[in-house]
Design a protein around this motif. Structure first.
Motif, PDB file in Angstrom:
ATOM      1  N   ARG A   1       0.861  -1.098  -0.116  1.00 49.29           N
ATOM      2  CA  ARG A   1       0.117   0.210   0.119  1.00 49.29           C
ATOM      3  C   ARG A   1       0.893   1.365   0.001  1.00 49.29           C
ATOM      4  O   ARG A   1       1.748   1.432   0.982  1.00 49.29           O
ATOM      5  CB  ARG A   1      -0.770  -0.042   1.217  1.00 49.29           C
ATOM      6  N   PHE A   2       0.565   1.962  -0.835  1.00 51.67           N
ATOM      7  CA  PHE A   2       1.013   3.616  -0.734  1.00 51.67           C
ATOM      8  C   PHE A   2       0.072   4.491  -0.066  1.00 51.67           C
ATOM      9  O   PHE A   2      -1.007   4.430  -0.626  1.00 51.67           O
ATOM     10  CB  PHE A   2       1.304   4.053  -1.980  1.00 51.67           C
ATOM     11  N   GLU A   3       0.399   4.953   0.801  1.00 44.61           N
ATOM     12  CA  GLU A   3      -0.507   5.711   1.874  1.00 44.61           C
ATOM     13  C   GLU A   3       0.007   7.174   1.562  1.00 44.61           C
ATOM     14  O   GLU A   3       0.545   7.800   2.375  1.00 44.61           O
ATOM     15  CB  GLU A   3      -0.559   5.454   3.200  1.00 44.61           C
ATOM     16  N   GLU A   4      -0.642   7.931   0.821  1.00 40.94           N
ATOM     17  CA  GLU A   4      -0.588   9.558   0.685  1.00 40.94           C
ATOM     18  C   GLU A   4       0.865   9.666   0.615  1.00 40.94           C
ATOM     19  O   GLU A   4       1.540  10.744   1.352  1.00 40.94           O
ATOM     20  CB  GLU A   4      -1.088  10.145   1.787  1.00 40.94           C
ATOM     21  N   VAL A   5       1.525   8.952  -0.344  1.00 39.53           N
ATOM     22  CA  VAL A   5       3.078   9.167  -0.256  1.00 39.53           C
ATOM     23  C   VAL A   5       3.183  10.353  -0.977  1.00 39.53           C
ATOM     24  O   VAL A   5       2.984  10.517  -2.234  1.00 39.53           O
ATOM     25  CB  VAL A   5       3.658   8.070  -1.100  1.00 39.53           C
ATOM     26  N   THR A   6       4.306  11.477  -0.686  1.00 42.72           N
ATOM     27  CA  THR A   6       4.924  12.162  -1.447  1.00 42.72           C
ATOM     28  C   THR A   6       6.425  12.149  -1.611  1.00 42.72           C
ATOM     29  O   THR A   6       6.866  11.743  -0.568  1.00 42.72           O
ATOM     30  CB  THR A   6       4.831  13.727  -0.773  1.00 42.72           C
ATOM     31  N   PHE A   7       6.925  12.164  -2.840  1.00 43.05           N
ATOM     32  CA  PHE A   7       8.396  11.836  -2.773  1.00 43.05           C
ATOM     33  C   PHE A   7       8.884  12.779  -4.019  1.00 43.05           C
ATOM     34  O   PHE A   7       8.493  12.879  -4.917  1.00 43.05           O
ATOM     35  CB  PHE A   7       8.618  10.217  -3.113  1.00 43.05           C
TER      36      PHE A   7
ATOM     37  N   ALA B   1       8.661   1.578  -8.010  1.00 39.49           N
ATOM     38  CA  ALA B   1       9.357   0.611  -7.601  1.00 39.49           C
ATOM     39  C   ALA B   1      10.493   0.308  -6.917  1.00 39.49           C
ATOM     40  O   ALA B   1      10.614  -0.243  -5.814  1.00 39.49           O
ATOM     41  CB  ALA B   1       9.897  -0.418  -9.066  1.00 39.49           C
ATOM     42  N   LYS B   2      11.222   1.559  -6.981  1.00 45.71           N
ATOM     43  CA  LYS B   2      12.328   1.792  -6.076  1.00 45.71           C
ATOM     44  C   LYS B   2      11.747   1.916  -4.733  1.00 45.71           C
ATOM     45  O   LYS B   2      12.532   1.792  -3.701  1.00 45.71           O
ATOM     46  CB  LYS B   2      12.951   3.177  -6.554  1.00 45.71           C
ATOM     47  N   LEU B   3      10.685   2.764  -4.498  1.00 50.61           N
ATOM     48  CA  LEU B   3      10.019   3.110  -3.113  1.00 50.61           C
ATOM     49  C   LEU B   3       9.526   1.704  -2.599  1.00 50.61           C
ATOM     50  O   LEU B   3       9.669   1.673  -1.283  1.00 50.61           O
ATOM     51  CB  LEU B   3       8.804   3.880  -3.358  1.00 50.61           C
ATOM     52  N   ILE B   4       8.981   0.828  -3.453  1.00 51.71           N
ATOM     53  CA  ILE B   4       8.714  -0.438  -2.882  1.00 51.71           C
ATOM     54  C   ILE B   4       9.915  -1.207  -2.251  1.00 51.71           C
ATOM     55  O   ILE B   4       9.899  -1.957  -1.414  1.00 51.71           O
ATOM     56  CB  ILE B   4       7.811  -1.343  -3.807  1.00 51.71           C
ATOM     57  N   SER B   5      11.102  -1.216  -2.975  1.00 53.54           N
ATOM     58  CA  SER B   5      12.262  -1.675  -2.546  1.00 53.54           C
ATOM     59  C   SER B   5      12.962  -1.356  -1.383  1.00 53.54           C
ATOM     60  O   SER B   5      14.156  -1.622  -0.968  1.00 53.54           O
ATOM     61  CB  SER B   5      13.233  -1.942  -3.842  1.00 53.54           C
ATOM     62  N   ARG B   6      12.465   0.015  -1.087  1.00 50.40           N
ATOM     63  CA  ARG B   6      12.859   0.759  -0.054  1.00 50.40           C
ATOM     64  C   ARG B   6      14.221   1.290  -0.528  1.00 50.40           C
ATOM     65  O   ARG B   6      15.321   1.102   0.456  1.00 50.40           O
ATOM     66  CB  ARG B   6      13.035   0.400   1.443  1.00 50.40           C
TER      67      ARG B   6
ATOM     68  N   GLY C   1       0.649  -4.115   5.930  1.00 51.62           N
ATOM     69  CA  GLY C   1       0.316  -3.244   6.997  1.00 51.62           C
ATOM     70  C   GLY C   1       1.688  -2.742   7.831  1.00 51.62           C
ATOM     71  O   GLY C   1       1.278  -1.938   8.714  1.00 51.62           O
ATOM     72  N   VAL C   2       2.765  -3.200   7.290  1.00 49.28           N
ATOM     73  CA  VAL C   2       3.812  -2.839   8.076  1.00 49.28           C
ATOM     74  C   VAL C   2       4.624  -1.629   7.344  1.00 49.28           C
ATOM     75  O   VAL C   2       4.905  -2.062   6.306  1.00 49.28           O
ATOM     76  CB  VAL C   2       4.822  -3.942   8.650  1.00 49.28           C
ATOM     77  N   ASP C   3       5.128  -0.658   8.017  1.00 45.13           N
ATOM     78  CA  ASP C   3       5.637   0.370   7.426  1.00 45.13           C
ATOM     79  C   ASP C   3       7.086  -0.051   6.972  1.00 45.13           C
ATOM     80  O   ASP C   3       7.826  -0.699   7.859  1.00 45.13           O
ATOM     81  CB  ASP C   3       5.960   1.553   8.401  1.00 45.13           C
ATOM     82  N   LEU C   4       7.515   0.054   5.517  1.00 44.52           N
ATOM     83  CA  LEU C   4       8.665  -0.609   5.378  1.00 44.52           C
ATOM     84  C   LEU C   4       9.908   0.088   6.199  1.00 44.52           C
ATOM     85  O   LEU C   4      11.065  -0.718   6.322  1.00 44.52           O
ATOM     86  CB  LEU C   4       9.268  -0.193   3.770  1.00 44.52           C
TER      87      LEU C   4
END
Ligand code: ATP
Ligand code: MG
Length: 431
Positions: free
Chosen positions: A365-371, A407-412, A425-428
């Motif tokens: 889940r992306f929750e109101e992500v600003t990047f 994709a980079k954000l999902i890979s952190r 449900g867990v913050d990366l």
């Protein structure tokens, strides 16, 4: 990366403000301190060994003069060999002990430098590997390679050769001077006066060589860059028929390199004869004044001989001390760069209290992500997306819209500036 002090930005400039230079120096010193502090005991041991061995070496001429003035007359006048044998034995003993201690010192010193180097080498590797992608995208691989190779090499050169020569040379010079003052203070005064032109000569050499060596490093880098860029871009060079222009450019930088090397040789060519002249003049004065005193009966031949030996020995390590200044410079520059990288913090830090998630279902889940990359322009403004576990989705967008960024954000590889990305449900950031 808030200030110019961090390694990614600070190092390739030459115009630092005073506070910046001070902070960089402190950064280097901090690194040096942390490298040296686990080795304190060995360093103290090395210092003691060196002091004792230098003192024994410096005792040599005094023993010779005693032998000449006291023991030799006993042999000639009374056929009494005892004093001569005693002095000879002490001389041999002092020489052998000094040699053994120097051997030991070399081993201890090598152990210390190697311990420092392996520590530093490991730190650079482990640290750069740990740093976030953001660092590696701005800090080119060529620069990180230089940190691990040429910078470490200049630090090794300093520790191996330069620092050793400096410490033992200065110690030897100081002990020699003290012994001369004690044994024949008038020759000591002559040597002290000779210290003035010696100091001026060394200072001149230092300031000139600083300029020339820096120039030489800059130009040699240019030669390498010119070569590498031409050869790595050889297709473009051939396609656009750029060979003649490259020839001219390369000949120019190669010629500059030859000129600066010539100037550096000229510098040595002036310094060395200057040093020899000062040494010869001092020795001449000591012999002249000593000879007059011997003729008057105020001085024995033995003491004069020891004074001559001391003056000659005093000048012997001066050239090595001057050479040290050169390796010192490139090593401090290297240390500044390396410490910059080592103080760089990962922008994607590991959590203090991580959440264990051994098996994930894959609910992203992306929750109101600003990047935005490095805070410049915002790529993703307030973006929300729920991808159920096992779901396959397609992202469609113009080039540069931010698909790969998702994709980079999902890979952190990066953290969002606002909002959060979660997995089951867990913050990366806490995984
Ligand atoms: N490391 C980076 N540093 C700064 N800006 C970046 C970086 N990577 C990408 N960008 C910028 O972020 C924006 C989004 O890039 P991204 O690669 O996510 O686009 P994309 O949708 O994958 O494009 P494409 O369809 O060309 O692959 C672009 O404007 C790009 O220039
Ligand atoms: Mg892409």
């Amino acid at each position: 990366m808030s200030t110019a002090l961090t390694g990614t930005q600070g190092e390739d400039r030459s115009n630092y403000t005073r506070e910046e230079s001070k902070a960089i120096r402190q950064r280097s010193l901090r690194l040096l301190g942390s490298l040296v502090s686990p080795l304190k005991a060995q360093i103290v041991l090395a210092a003691i060994v060196l002091v004792v061995s230098t003192a024994l070496q410096v005792a040599g001429p005094i023993l010779i003069s005693i032998g000449l003035d006291k023991a030799l007359p006993q042999v000639l006048d009374h056929a009494d060999w005892m004093p001569a044998f005693t002095i000879g034995f002490i001389y041999l003993f002092a020489g052998a002990t000094a040699a053994a201690l120097i051997g030991w010192y070399v081993v201890v010193a090598a152990r210390i430098t190697q311990a420092v180097l392996i520590d530093l080498r490991k730190r650079i590797f482990l640290h750069t590997q740990r740093l976030s992608l953001e660092f590696h995208e701005t800090y080119t691989s060529g620069r990180i390679i230089s940190r691990q190779t040429s910078d470490l090499d200049s630090i090794r050169e300093l520790l191996d050769g330069g620092l050793n020569n400096l410490v033992s040379g200065v110690l030897f010079g100081a002990f020699t001077f003290i012994a001369l003052i004690v044994w024949d203070w008038q020759s000591g005064v002559i040597l002290a006066v000779a210290g003035i032109p010696l100091y001026l000569l060394m200072r001149w050499f230092y300031s000139r060589s600083q300029v020339v060596f820096r120039e030489s490093r800059v130009i040699s880098a240019k030669v390498i860059v010119q070569f590498v860029e031409t050869m790595t871009g050889i297709r473009a060079v051939k396609a656009f028929r750029k060979e003649p222009r490259n020839d001219v450019t390369f000949q120019k930088v190669a010629g500059d390199y030859r000129d600066v090397n010539r100037r550096s040789m000229l510098l040595f060519g002036t310094f060395e004869p200057g040093l020899m002249a000062v040494a010869a003049l001092t020795l001449g004065l000591v012999v002249l004044w000593g000879g007059i005193r011997v003729a008057d009966g105020a001085l024995t031949v033995g003491v004069l001989l020891s004074a001559v030996l001391y003056v000659r020995n005093f000048f012997a390590p001066m050239q090595e001390i001057a050479m040290f200044l050169n390796s010192y410079q490139s090593a401090t520059a290297a240390l500044e760069k390396v410490s910059g990288v080592l103080e760089e913090q990962p922008t994607v830090p590991d959590p203090e209290v991580p959440v264990d998630l051994w098996e994930s279902r894959g609910h992203v889940r992306f929750e109101e992500v600003t990047f935005g990359y490095s805070g410049e322009k915002t790529i993703l403004p307030n973006f929300s997306l729920d991808i159920a576990a096992g779901q396959t989705i397609a992202l469609v967008g113009t080039t540069g819209a931010g698909k790969s960024t998702l994709a980079k954000l999902i890979s952190r590889f990066y953290d969002p500036s606002l909002g959060r990305v979660t997995l089951d449900g867990v913050d990366l950031r806490s995984l």
